[in-house]
Design a protein around this motif. Structure first.
Motif, PDB file in Angstrom:
ATOM      1  N   CYS A 190       0.902  -1.420  -0.034  1.00  0.00           N
ATOM      2  CA  CYS A 190      -0.021  -0.121   0.004  1.00  0.00           C
ATOM      3  C   CYS A 190       0.924   1.169  -0.058  1.00  0.00           C
ATOM      4  N   PHE A 191       2.154   1.279   0.409  1.00  0.00           N
ATOM      5  CA  PHE A 191       2.902   2.379   0.411  1.00  0.00           C
ATOM      6  C   PHE A 191       3.215   2.797  -0.930  1.00  0.00           C
ATOM      7  N   TRP A 192       3.199   1.753  -1.811  1.00  0.00           N
ATOM      8  CA  TRP A 192       3.363   2.295  -3.349  1.00  0.00           C
ATOM      9  C   TRP A 192       1.946   2.363  -4.276  1.00  0.00           C
ATOM     10  N   LEU A 193       1.135   2.119  -3.481  1.00  0.00           N
ATOM     11  CA  LEU A 193      -0.100   2.380  -4.206  1.00  0.00           C
ATOM     12  C   LEU A 193      -0.663   3.951  -4.472  1.00  0.00           C
ATOM     13  N   PRO A 194      -0.809   4.124  -5.734  1.00  0.00           N
ATOM     14  CA  PRO A 194      -1.036   5.634  -6.073  1.00  0.00           C
ATOM     15  C   PRO A 194      -2.310   5.973  -5.614  1.00  0.00           C
ATOM     16  N   GLU A 195      -2.167   7.263  -4.972  1.00  0.00           N
ATOM     17  CA  GLU A 195      -3.390   8.209  -4.406  1.00  0.00           C
ATOM     18  C   GLU A 195      -4.227   7.370  -3.294  1.00  0.00           C
ATOM     19  N   ILE A 196      -3.727   6.370  -2.683  1.00  0.00           N
ATOM     20  CA  ILE A 196      -4.516   5.637  -1.730  1.00  0.00           C
ATOM     21  C   ILE A 196      -4.656   6.587  -0.408  1.00  0.00           C
ATOM     22  N   ASP A 197      -3.711   7.519   0.126  1.00  0.00           N
ATOM     23  CA  ASP A 197      -3.915   8.347   1.048  1.00  0.00           C
ATOM     24  C   ASP A 197      -4.876   9.432   0.729  1.00  0.00           C
ATOM     25  N   GLU A 198      -5.025  10.077  -0.314  1.00  0.00           N
ATOM     26  CA  GLU A 198      -5.816  10.823  -0.878  1.00  0.00           C
ATOM     27  C   GLU A 198      -7.339  10.158  -0.786  1.00  0.00           C
ATOM     28  N   LYS A 199      -7.457   9.193  -1.304  1.00  0.00           N
ATOM     29  CA  LYS A 199      -8.632   8.532  -1.451  1.00  0.00           C
ATOM     30  C   LYS A 199      -9.222   8.163  -0.089  1.00  0.00           C
ATOM     31  N   LEU A 200      -8.482   7.779   0.910  1.00  0.00           N
ATOM     32  CA  LEU A 200      -8.991   7.778   2.093  1.00  0.00           C
ATOM     33  C   LEU A 200      -9.308   8.744   2.755  1.00  0.00           C
ATOM     34  N   VAL A 201      -8.568  10.047   2.552  1.00  0.00           N
ATOM     35  CA  VAL A 201      -8.910  11.226   3.421  1.00  0.00           C
ATOM     36  C   VAL A 201     -10.291  11.672   2.882  1.00  0.00           C
ATOM     37  N   SER A 202     -10.263  11.735   1.504  1.00  0.00           N
ATOM     38  CA  SER A 202     -11.560  12.418   0.761  1.00  0.00           C
ATOM     39  C   SER A 202     -12.887  11.781   1.027  1.00  0.00           C
ATOM     40  N   ASP A 203     -12.541  10.094   1.202  1.00  0.00           N
ATOM     41  CA  ASP A 203     -13.913   9.395   1.978  1.00  0.00           C
ATOM     42  C   ASP A 203     -14.357   9.857   3.255  1.00  0.00           C
ATOM     43  N   LYS A 204     -13.354  10.062   4.155  1.00  0.00           N
ATOM     44  CA  LYS A 204     -13.785  10.591   5.320  1.00  0.00           C
ATOM     45  C   LYS A 204     -14.193  11.958   5.559  1.00  0.00           C
ATOM     46  N   GLY A 205     -13.515  12.618   4.430  1.00  0.00           N
ATOM     47  CA  GLY A 205     -14.230  14.101   4.616  1.00  0.00           C
ATOM     48  C   GLY A 205     -15.656  14.186   3.926  1.00  0.00           C
ATOM     49  N   ASP A 206     -15.964  13.203   3.197  1.00  0.00           N
ATOM     50  CA  ASP A 206     -17.501  13.271   2.709  1.00  0.00           C
ATOM     51  C   ASP A 206     -18.408  12.685   3.647  1.00  0.00           C
TER      52      ASP A 206
END
Length: 206
Positions: A190-206
């Protein structure tokens, strides 16, 4: 009709279940419930199918026993996969994916690349297989202890009892280790998975 057992089912349920089948087969032979004559009359194909199905069902039904042994047996040391990963990869300390459940992260890996995620699945399945093989070996140790007093070869039974008991306890420990490795592998991928952090943060923000 095709009967297919996946890698996870084979490792986590069927292989441990085969040990239960062997144990109950031993009891059946000792109690003269199973005899060579009764088994010999069954066609080979039918016998193999019955053993495979019984192994899967027994492995599935006895799954909680493996969980119970892992929960009850004390740990020599507690190792946290997140802390281990951060120690090895300090740059990942503030990454959002480290705060998520490893099972959820595995789903993300499977969506991204099933072949890559298969490595984690194999590790998890191997860990569960090793852990779930511990209870039937423990039952075998108990049966060997009974054989010390009731059988004709007490010394051999004592040796077998010690070996089975040691193997059972060791398998629980090794199962924990493989589980840790599976979690570590999940974080590493997961460290090398593209945009995984942005996806998790945006889902929590929604």
């Amino acid at each position: 009709m095709n009967f297919v057992i996946g890698v996870f089912d084979l490792f986590a349920y069927t292989i441990p279940g085969a040990l239960y089948v062997a144990f109950f087969g031993y009891l059946g032979a000792k109690l003269h419930i199973l005899t060579a004559a009764s088994i010999g009359g069954v066609p080979t194909v039918v016998l193999v199918v019955v053993i495979v199905v019984l192994s899967f069902l027994l492995g599935y039904l006895a799954y909680p026993l493996g969980e119970a042994m892992e929960r009850i047996l004390p740990r020599r040391r507690r190792r946290n996969a997140t802390e281990e990963f951060v120690r090895r990869m300090p740059a990942a300390k503030d990454r959002a994916f480290l705060k998520e459940n490893t099972h959820l992260l595995l789903c993300a890996l499977q969506l991204h690349d099933k072949e890559v995620a298969a490595d984690v699945t194999r590790l998890r399945a191997s860990g569960l297989m090793v852990r779930n093989c511990a209870p039937p070996l423990l039952f075998g140790a108990v049966a060997a202890i009974v054989e010390i007093f009731a059988g004709k070869h007490p010394f051999a039974a004592a040796v077998i009892a010690v070996l089975l008991l040691f193997a059972s306890l060791t398998l629980v420990s090794q199962g924990r280790k493989l589980g840790l490795w599976a979690a570590m592998k999940t974080f590493e991928l997961c460290f090398w998975l593209p945009e995984i952090d942005e996806k998790l943060v945006s889902d929590k923000g929604d």
